[in-house]
Design an enzyme around this catalytic site. Structure first.
Site, PDB file in Angstrom:
ATOM      1  N   GLY A   1       0.826  -1.204   0.000  1.00 29.21           N
ATOM      2  CA  GLY A   1       0.000   0.000   0.000  1.00 29.21           C
ATOM      3  C   GLY A   1       0.857   1.250   0.000  1.00 29.21           C
ATOM      4  O   GLY A   1       2.012   1.231  -0.440  1.00 29.21           O
ATOM      5  N   SER A   2       0.277   2.301   0.517  1.00 31.12           N
ATOM      6  CA  SER A   2       0.939   3.609   0.465  1.00 31.12           C
ATOM      7  C   SER A   2       2.084   3.720   1.475  1.00 31.12           C
ATOM      8  O   SER A   2       2.154   2.954   2.446  1.00 31.12           O
ATOM      9  CB  SER A   2      -0.101   4.686   0.782  1.00 31.12           C
ATOM     10  OG  SER A   2      -0.658   4.417   2.051  1.00 31.12           O
TER      11      SER A   2
ATOM     12  N   GLY B   1       2.715   2.138   5.316  1.00 32.08           N
ATOM     13  CA  GLY B   1       3.967   1.466   5.714  1.00 32.08           C
ATOM     14  C   GLY B   1       4.587   2.113   6.935  1.00 32.08           C
ATOM     15  O   GLY B   1       5.118   1.436   7.812  1.00 32.08           O
TER      16      GLY B   1
ATOM     17  N   GLU C   1       5.675  -3.432   0.688  1.00 30.77           N
ATOM     18  CA  GLU C   1       5.663  -3.080  -0.747  1.00 30.77           C
ATOM     19  C   GLU C   1       4.875  -1.789  -0.855  1.00 30.77           C
ATOM     20  O   GLU C   1       3.656  -1.800  -0.910  1.00 30.77           O
ATOM     21  CB  GLU C   1       4.965  -4.166  -1.559  1.00 30.77           C
ATOM     22  CG  GLU C   1       5.707  -5.473  -1.651  1.00 30.77           C
ATOM     23  CD  GLU C   1       6.845  -5.458  -2.647  1.00 30.77           C
ATOM     24  OE1 GLU C   1       7.208  -4.370  -3.147  1.00 30.77           O
ATOM     25  OE2 GLU C   1       7.375  -6.548  -2.921  1.00 30.77           O
TER      26      GLU C   1
ATOM     27  N   CYS D   1       1.574   0.649  -8.840  1.00 27.18           N
ATOM     28  CA  CYS D   1       2.733   1.075  -8.050  1.00 27.18           C
ATOM     29  C   CYS D   1       3.907   1.368  -8.976  1.00 27.18           C
ATOM     30  O   CYS D   1       4.765   2.183  -8.663  1.00 27.18           O
ATOM     31  CB  CYS D   1       3.093   0.006  -7.034  1.00 27.18           C
ATOM     32  SG  CYS D   1       3.285  -1.616  -7.742  1.00 27.18           S
TER      33      CYS D   1
HETATM   34  P1  NAD Z   1      -3.471   2.167   1.327  1.00 32.55           P
HETATM   35  O1  NAD Z   1      -2.167   2.388   1.988  1.00 32.55           O
HETATM   36  O2  NAD Z   1      -4.527   3.180   1.515  1.00 32.55           O
HETATM   37  O3  NAD Z   1      -4.103   0.769   1.832  1.00 32.55           O
HETATM   38  C1  NAD Z   1      -3.440  -0.465   1.610  1.00 32.55           C
HETATM   39  C2  NAD Z   1      -3.967  -1.500   2.595  1.00 32.55           C
HETATM   40  O4  NAD Z   1      -3.505  -1.184   3.908  1.00 32.55           O
HETATM   41  C3  NAD Z   1      -5.498  -1.555   2.701  1.00 32.55           C
HETATM   42  O5  NAD Z   1      -5.883  -2.902   2.878  1.00 32.55           O
HETATM   43  C4  NAD Z   1      -5.778  -0.739   3.952  1.00 32.55           C
HETATM   44  O6  NAD Z   1      -6.991  -1.064   4.572  1.00 32.55           O
HETATM   45  C5  NAD Z   1      -4.598  -1.153   4.819  1.00 32.55           C
HETATM   46  N1  NAD Z   1      -4.207  -0.218   5.875  1.00 32.55           N
HETATM   47  C6  NAD Z   1      -4.025   1.118   5.754  1.00 32.55           C
HETATM   48  N2  NAD Z   1      -3.575   1.623   6.917  1.00 32.55           N
HETATM   49  C7  NAD Z   1      -3.463   0.579   7.787  1.00 32.55           C
HETATM   50  C8  NAD Z   1      -3.057   0.450   9.150  1.00 32.55           C
HETATM   51  N3  NAD Z   1      -2.685   1.503   9.859  1.00 32.55           N
HETATM   52  N4  NAD Z   1      -3.057  -0.787   9.711  1.00 32.55           N
HETATM   53  C9  NAD Z   1      -3.435  -1.877   8.998  1.00 32.55           C
HETATM   54  N5  NAD Z   1      -3.850  -1.811   7.704  1.00 32.55           N
HETATM   55  C10 NAD Z   1      -3.856  -0.597   7.116  1.00 32.55           C
HETATM   56  O7  NAD Z   1      -3.164   1.942  -0.239  1.00 32.55           O
HETATM   57  P2  NAD Z   1      -4.186   1.838  -1.460  1.00 32.55           P
HETATM   58  O8  NAD Z   1      -4.746   3.187  -1.755  1.00 32.55           O
HETATM   59  O9  NAD Z   1      -5.117   0.692  -1.278  1.00 32.55           O
HETATM   60  O10 NAD Z   1      -3.186   1.404  -2.657  1.00 32.55           O
HETATM   61  C11 NAD Z   1      -2.408   2.308  -3.375  1.00 32.55           C
HETATM   62  C12 NAD Z   1      -0.994   2.346  -2.836  1.00 32.55           C
HETATM   63  O11 NAD Z   1      -0.421   1.037  -2.810  1.00 32.55           O
HETATM   64  C13 NAD Z   1      -0.063   3.155  -3.715  1.00 32.55           C
HETATM   65  O12 NAD Z   1       0.786   3.917  -2.883  1.00 32.55           O
HETATM   66  C14 NAD Z   1       0.732   2.098  -4.476  1.00 32.55           C
HETATM   67  O13 NAD Z   1       1.986   2.530  -4.957  1.00 32.55           O
HETATM   68  C15 NAD Z   1       0.868   1.047  -3.435  1.00 32.55           C
HETATM   69  N6  NAD Z   1       1.156  -0.259  -4.023  1.00 32.55           N
HETATM   70  C16 NAD Z   1       2.429  -0.734  -3.935  1.00 32.55           C
HETATM   71  C17 NAD Z   1       2.751  -1.950  -4.530  1.00 32.55           C
HETATM   72  C18 NAD Z   1       4.147  -2.484  -4.493  1.00 32.55           C
HETATM   73  O14 NAD Z   1       4.308  -3.645  -4.814  1.00 32.55           O
HETATM   74  N7  NAD Z   1       5.147  -1.721  -4.118  1.00 32.55           N
HETATM   75  C19 NAD Z   1       1.757  -2.687  -5.205  1.00 32.55           C
HETATM   76  C20 NAD Z   1       0.456  -2.173  -5.256  1.00 32.55           C
HETATM   77  C21 NAD Z   1       0.163  -0.950  -4.661  1.00 32.55           C
END
Ligand code: NAD
Length: 508
Positions: free
Chosen positions: A240-241, A245, A262, A296
């Site tokens: 995720g974002s 992380g 990731e 991503c």
């Molecule tokens: P996001 O960070 O909003 O959410 C990702 C996941 O994390 C969701 O399931 C969300 O519910 C969970 N989450 C968020 N905060 C949390 C916390 N504090 N505790 C536990 N879980 C939590 O991201 P998004 O908007 O769903 O996806 C887009 C982002 O993901 C972009 O930044 C993209 O670059 C990244 N991404 C990275 C990769 C990679 O392989 N590097 C792949 C796909 C997406």
């Protein structure tokens, strides 16, 4: 998949696809709503997993681990093999769900499921190759070796933009390695998750494996945090974002758990004077515009030699003008919707910031189809010429904005490429071998992925996938990433009948 809109409705297609994957439709009611970015419509309501049930899911996975870790790895691989077969059989059904929830065009939605099938193949092979090393002991009559063992429960937290593929990287490898899995998908793509999970449940049942080796929890951040904080979850694999992380990484570290992060990318391509501009053009457009800029690995920065920048940007603006934007079920469409209004607002804000920071919008940025679909957010991908790598260019805006920067000396291009906090994917377009080698060298790109004459997105599952710096350093899939899902033990066996100590130490 339905090629046209006239003969069916989205919600009906989704229900049919869910049923085909084995989801019990009577479970589809509750306090959550599944919404489609295609139209903004609510597809169905859903139940959320309570906090208590998230803990039960972890309990179950933890118990199942005790049995699963003792099943021979190639037998564990058979479950993954069956999952791959079912995914192949239901490729179109699952792609319907991915498309309806993530807004991908048909070919990319099918590609996402194909990626799951590919990683199943990979993990099945890996289940016979969990190799440990044997090394010469310095002591006579001793054997020194390393062995690999299942790690425990793997908590998978996944992002909306790859609703099922990234989870399958984790899950196929984790199951082959003898781990059990608790999965929390993004709340925006829960139906896709239910479809993928139901197919895995069938594979598990068909193979007579313990049902509890995989668990799906439909939860928000709070539910995710229960997974993050539970000491029985040996590895948290979170995609995720950067914001996410930053929240998760320290919490897992505080309990000495392992994490595989990731996170976001800010991927660039360098275009040198010798580049084949037509090839570069195709690579750039796919990477910058594919999945409506919501990968991503999406190309977000273009670092172009000053001698070719005018020619290239003219060609790009022309190519952007020919893109079909609209319903991703239409085979002619190349650019589907943004996932929600939040993404649209973030894109508009970034475009305003870019202009405030000296940028010029060369094309794009406007919302389209707003009258037909007031609840959906379709946009024209944007190209913005920037005078320098300003604050907004350093950020990942998860939308189709391509910033164009220029360079004079090659060293300057590398400096720009590396001059952002993220380090996921990078590319160079050049026909100069020396430049290509310098880009790939230790003093070149600092990213986890560095490509030559190909764009930044669209990786194969065979190579290790992940990025450096604020992208998190994780390698979830490919190559020897399986080691992240196992624990390593060093074993010394003494068959000498004596007790010589290492380093020649004398004692007793
Ligand atoms: P996001 O960070 O909003 O959410 C990702 C996941 O994390 C969701 O399931 C969300 O519910 C969970 N989450 C968020 N905060 C949390 C916390 N504090 N505790 C536990 N879980 C939590 O991201 P998004 O908007 O769903 O996806 C887009 C982002 O993901 C972009 O930044 C993209 O670059 C990244 N991404 C990275 C990769 C990679 O392989 N590097 C792949 C796909 C997406």
């Amino acid at each position: 998949m339905s090629p046209t809109l006239q003969d069916t409705t989205l919600a009906a297609d989704v229900r049919r696809a869910l049923q085909a994957c084995g989801v019990d439709l009577t479970t589809l009611s509750g306090e959550l709503e599944a919404r489609s970015p295609l139209t903004g419509e609510v597809l169905t309501s859903l139940p959320a997993t309570s906090d208590a049930d998230v803990t039960v899911a972890i309990d179950n996975a933890h118990e199942a681990f005790k049995t699963w870790r003792e099943v021979p790895a190639p037998v564990r691989g058979a479950v993954v093999k069956r999952w791959g077969e079912l995914l192949t059989e239901h490729k179109e059904d699952l792609a319907v769900l991915v498309q309806a929830e993530a807004g991908k065009i048909t070919s990319e939605a099918l590609g996402e499921v194909q990626e799951m099938i590919d990683i199943c193949d990979f993990a099945v092979g890996q289940s016979r190759m969990l190799y440990g090393k044997t090394m010469p002991s310095e002591r006579p009559g001793h054997r020194l070796m390393e062995t690999w063992h299942p790690l425990g429960v793997v908590g998978v937290i996944s992002a909306f933009n790859f609703p099922v593929a990234v989870y399958s990287w984790n899950t196929a490898l984790a199951l082959a390695c003898g781990d059990t899995v608790v999965w929390k998908p993004s709340g925006m793509v829960v139906l896709s998750a239910m479809g993928a999970h139901a197919l895995l449940a069938r594979a598990v049942a068909d193979c007579g494996a313990p049902a509890d080796i995989h668990q799906l929890v439909i939860a928000d951040r709070q539910g995710g945090q229960l997974i993050v904080d539970d000491p029985r979850v040996a590895l948290v694999s979170a995609t995720g974002s950067g914001r996410m992380g930053r929240e998760i990484g320290p919490r897992v570290a505080a309990r000495f758990g392992r994490s595989l992060l990731e996170l976001g990318g800010n991927n660039a391509a360098i275009i040198t004077p010798s580049a084949d501009l037509d090839l570069a053009l195709r690579g750039i457009v796919f990477s910058a515009v594919g999945t409506a800029g919501q990968r991503c690995t999406t190309m977000r920065r273009l670092i172009v030699h000053e001698s070719v920048v005018e020619t290239l940007t003219d060609k790009l603006v022309q190519a952007y003008g020919t893109l079909n934007i609209g319903d991703p079920r239409d085979p002619a469409t190349l650019v589907g919707p943004l996932v929600n209004k939040g993404s649209y607002d973030a894109m508009q804000q970034a475009l305003r910031d870019a202009q405030d920071q000296g940028g010029t919008v060369l094309t794009g940025g406007n919302r389209v189809l707003a009258e037909e679909h007031p609840g959906a957010f379709y946009v024209e991908p944007a190209i913005v010429r920037m005078p320098a790598q300003t604050a907004i260019v350093q950020d990942e805006t998860f939308a189709p904005i391509l910033y164009v920067l220029t360079y004079t000396e090659f060293a300057e291009a590398i400096e720009l490429q590396n001059g952002v906090p993220q380090g996921l994917s990078s590319a160079i377009f050049t026909n100069d071998q020396l430049e290509a080698e310098r880009f790939l060298s230790s003093a070149g790109s600092d990213c986890g992925i560095a490509n030559v004459n190909i764009g930044t997105s669209g990786a194969e599952i065979g190579g290790a996938f992940g990025g450096e710096k604020e992208t998190g350093g994780g390698r979830e899939s490919g190559s020897d990433s399986w080691k992240a899902y196992m624990r390593q033990a060093t074993n010394t066996v003494n068959y000498s009948g004596e007790l010589p100590l290492a380093q020649g130490v004398k004692f007793l």
